[in-house]
Design an enzyme around this catalytic site. Structure first.
Site, PDB file in Angstrom:
ATOM      1  N   ASP A  24       0.860  -1.177   0.000  1.00  0.00           N
ATOM      2  CA  ASP A  24       0.000   0.000   0.000  1.00  0.00           C
ATOM      3  C   ASP A  24       0.904   1.237   0.000  1.00  0.00           C
ATOM      4  OD1 ASP A  24      -2.295   1.693   0.454  1.00  0.00           O
ATOM      5  OD2 ASP A  24      -1.733   1.720   2.574  1.00  0.00           O
ATOM      6  N   ASP A  26      -0.178   5.242   0.935  1.00  0.00           N
ATOM      7  CA  ASP A  26      -0.420   6.160   2.052  1.00  0.00           C
ATOM      8  C   ASP A  26      -0.563   5.399   3.364  1.00  0.00           C
ATOM      9  OD1 ASP A  26      -1.006   9.005   0.782  1.00  0.00           O
ATOM     10  OD2 ASP A  26      -1.960   7.510  -0.494  1.00  0.00           O
ATOM     11  N   ASP A 202      -2.302  -0.438   5.843  1.00  0.00           N
ATOM     12  CA  ASP A 202      -2.576   0.173   7.147  1.00  0.00           C
ATOM     13  C   ASP A 202      -4.050   0.454   7.412  1.00  0.00           C
ATOM     14  OD1 ASP A 202      -2.862   3.630   6.950  1.00  0.00           O
ATOM     15  OD2 ASP A 202      -2.592   2.391   5.185  1.00  0.00           O
TER      16      ASP A 202
END
Length: 249
Positions: A24, A26, A202
């Site tokens: 991922d 961000d 996240d």
């Protein structure tokens, strides 16, 4: 899909050259910014991704909710796989690009979302082409209204779209998307084919990616705290970088 299970969080094992790595963006490779355009991308990041790709025989891909063209620009000169807009757009390892066609239902919702963002200070509409994201990081008191707006649009789409919630953002996305699907599609092609997948993310938008990797017996790694179905954890973006660096050692 994410079901709110809190996993037994263990540190991930060291990255191995026989694996396929999916990352991922961000909150995983870079710190989350007040607005997508304000993100600070370390100058070393494209080089790190290139080194990882060399180590893993090219089997490295960034899998993000950001638009593909934006990721290509900010990660240049990294030339590996990238999935943008939650898998609705994908640059393959050979450089070819595939994109999901824009659904007409999105054209009906776009002006309503734009008007809502204009009338509410702090709300930002991110138009990704095939999906729309309503950010309220700078207007947290409007969270419920933003979620209600997107959910109404999803319900009115007769199943074509779904509401996808992330950190201070809610998105209207075609059901044909998903990071899990993007990872599985990458794994069907060289140089990812036959490798054990590793995915680091996240946010709740990464949970379907964790689910896909778990089904395949791979390694799922959640960054930060909170409920997740990932089986391993790293505390911060800095810890992600340190773990990746150990994989290059």
């Amino acid at each position: 899909m994410y079901d709110g299970v809190i996993s037994r969080m263990r540190p991930p094992p060291q990255l191995h050259c026989s694996q396929a790595l999916f990352l991922d963006f961000d909150g995983t490779l870079v710190e989350i910014a007040p607005a997508p355009s304000l993100v600070r991308v370390p100058a070393e990041l494209p080089h790190l991704l290139g080194e990882l790709a060399d180590r893993l025989g090219g089997a490295v891909a960034v899998v993000s909710g950001r638009p593909l063209d934006e990721l290509v620009r900010i990660l240049a000169p990294f030339a590996g796989g990238i999935a943008g807009d939650h898998g609705l757009e994908r640059r393959h390892s050979d450089g070819n690009v595939t994109r999901c066609l824009t659904h007409p239902e999105l054209d009906r919702f776009r002006p309503l979302a734009a008007d809502f963002a204009t009338r509410h200070d702090g709300v930002l509409l991110e138009d990704k082409g095939a999906s729309l994201a309503v950010h309220y990081r700078n207007a947290p008191s409007l969270a419920a209204r933003c979620h209600a707006l997107v959910r109404r649009a999803a319900q009115a789409s007769n199943g074509a779209f779904e509401a996808l919630d992330g950190k201070m953002v809610t998105e209207l996305r075609p059901r044909s998307g998903g990071k899990g699907r993007a990872i599985v599609e990458f794994l069907a092609d060289a140089p990812f084919r036959g490798r054990l997948p590793v995915f680091i993310g996240d946010d709740t938008t990464d949970e379907d990616g964790f689910a896909a990797v778990n089904r395949l017996g791979g390694i799922s790694i959640h960054v930060g705290g909170g409920a997740t179905i990932a089986r391993h954890s790293l505390a911060t973006v800095g810890d992600v970088w340190a773990w990746l660096a150990r994989g290059l050692a």
